[in-house]
Motif scaffolding. Structure first.
Motif, PDB file in Angstrom:
ATOM      1  N   ALA A   3       0.950  -1.159  -0.096  1.00  0.00           N
ATOM      2  CA  ALA A   3      -0.017  -0.160   0.029  1.00  0.00           C
ATOM      3  C   ALA A   3       0.933   1.231   0.089  1.00  0.00           C
ATOM      4  CB  ALA A   3      -0.948  -0.017   1.308  1.00  0.00           C
ATOM      5  N   PHE A   4       0.602   2.231  -1.011  1.00  0.00           N
ATOM      6  CA  PHE A   4       1.603   3.454  -0.987  1.00  0.00           C
ATOM      7  C   PHE A   4       1.408   4.194   0.288  1.00  0.00           C
ATOM      8  CE2 PHE A   4       2.404   7.806  -1.732  1.00  0.00           C
ATOM      9  CZ  PHE A   4       3.454   7.826  -2.142  1.00  0.00           C
ATOM     10  N   SER A   5       0.328   4.123   1.124  1.00  0.00           N
ATOM     11  CA  SER A   5       0.244   4.812   2.282  1.00  0.00           C
ATOM     12  C   SER A   5       1.469   4.090   3.306  1.00  0.00           C
ATOM     13  CB  SER A   5      -1.064   4.749   2.771  1.00  0.00           C
ATOM     14  OG  SER A   5      -1.365   3.547   3.122  1.00  0.00           O
ATOM     15  N   GLU A   6       1.516   2.930   3.384  1.00  0.00           N
ATOM     16  CA  GLU A   6       2.372   2.489   4.233  1.00  0.00           C
ATOM     17  C   GLU A   6       3.925   2.555   3.660  1.00  0.00           C
ATOM     18  OE1 GLU A   6       2.021  -1.913   4.502  1.00  0.00           O
ATOM     19  OE2 GLU A   6       3.724  -2.106   5.867  1.00  0.00           O
ATOM     20  N   LEU A   7       4.166   2.528   2.511  1.00  0.00           N
ATOM     21  CA  LEU A   7       5.405   2.683   1.988  1.00  0.00           C
ATOM     22  C   LEU A   7       5.770   4.460   2.338  1.00  0.00           C
ATOM     23  CD1 LEU A   7       7.509   1.849  -0.926  1.00  0.00           C
ATOM     24  CD2 LEU A   7       6.817   4.272  -0.799  1.00  0.00           C
ATOM     25  N   LEU A   8       4.876   5.042   1.963  1.00  0.00           N
ATOM     26  CA  LEU A   8       5.051   6.749   2.481  1.00  0.00           C
ATOM     27  C   LEU A   8       5.520   6.718   4.035  1.00  0.00           C
ATOM     28  CD1 LEU A   8       5.209   9.641   1.666  1.00  0.00           C
ATOM     29  CD2 LEU A   8       2.603   9.596   1.995  1.00  0.00           C
ATOM     30  N   ALA A   9       4.678   6.077   4.764  1.00  0.00           N
ATOM     31  CA  ALA A   9       4.930   6.179   6.095  1.00  0.00           C
ATOM     32  C   ALA A   9       6.465   5.434   6.649  1.00  0.00           C
ATOM     33  CB  ALA A   9       3.971   5.396   7.097  1.00  0.00           C
ATOM     34  N   ARG A  10       6.735   4.574   5.994  1.00  0.00           N
ATOM     35  CA  ARG A  10       7.892   3.961   6.425  1.00  0.00           C
ATOM     36  C   ARG A  10       9.171   4.685   5.844  1.00  0.00           C
ATOM     37  NH1 ARG A  10       8.090  -2.091   7.024  1.00  0.00           N
ATOM     38  NH2 ARG A  10       6.124  -2.754   7.217  1.00  0.00           N
TER      39      ARG A  10
END
Length: 227
Positions: free
Chosen positions: A104-111
């Motif tokens: 999920a892009f949101s997870e990648l962004l958060a990481r």
């Protein structure tokens, strides 16, 4: 903030570039391991998103070269290899995080943000201040004298560059490269227009001016007397 993506799948690379750019990052993309290694070693990145299976040399070798050169740039492996031994190998080689595709892009962004916060670039504070100007890097919020200032993504990137390099005269060429990821074309006035718009928001409503023109050289942000 500048991020390198090393990803051989064009669609995935374009997707990541667009998503991260929309969130204010300047993004470079390499589509094979050799180019990725070259950029990782020669560039000044806040984080690297690295695939494992790449043409030329694989992501393991890119990371080995990076760490052997003593570069602490935070690295997030983004790969379809989901075996435990692969994750362990990546982390033991010096990666800072590991995310398995599909993602999920949101997870990648958060990481990525977490890596930057606690990694190399994380040594800087989350909020940068110059006089009464405050730039919240994580919340992407700018205030001056307690007043909220709304900026576009490029304006925020430009202001962040100025604040991070406070007191340093930045040429139009450097600004174009760092903010627009482009070689400066003397026939364009994109930098001048952007600086003018940024001044209208950050300086014009306030008595003390922070963004100064250095004739024939560029621009500098600092607290000083008027030009």
């Amino acid at each position: 903030m500048r991020v390198l993506i090393v990803e051989d799948q064009v669609k995935t690379g374009d997707y990541l570039r667009q998503g991260l750019t929309e969130h204010g990052f300047v993004v470079d993309v390499a589509q094979n391991g050799i180019d990725g290694r070259h950029l990782a070693l020669g560039g000044d990145y806040d984080a690297i998103v690295l695939d494992v299976m790449l043409p030329g040399i694989d992501g393991w070798e890119v990371l080995r070269a990076l760490r052997a050169a003593g570069k602490p740039t935070p690295v997030l492996f983004l790969t379809a290899r989901d075996r435990v031994e692969d994750r362990v190998k990546g982390l033991e080689l010096g990666a800072d995080d590991y995310l398995v595709k599909p993602f999920a892009f949101s997870e990648l962004l958060a990481r990525v943000r977490a890596l930057i916060r606690r990694g190399g670039a994380g040594r800087e504070p989350e909020v940068l201040c110059v006089a009464d100007l405050e730039v919240d890097l994580l919340r992407r919020r700018v205030t001056r004298g307690g007043r909220r200032i709304g900026l576009t993504a490029k304006e925020f990137a430009l202001l962040t560059l100025f604040v991070r390099r406070r007191g340093e005269v930045l040429s139009r060429t450097l600004i174009a490269e760092q903010v627009w990821d482009m070689n400066f074309d003397s026939d364009t006035n994109v930098v001048e227009v952007a600086v003018r718009r940024l001044r209208a928001k950050v300086d014009d409503p306030f008595e003390r001016k922070l963004i100064h023109t250095v004739r024939g050289m560029g621009y500098v942000l600092d607290v000083r007397e008027e030009d």
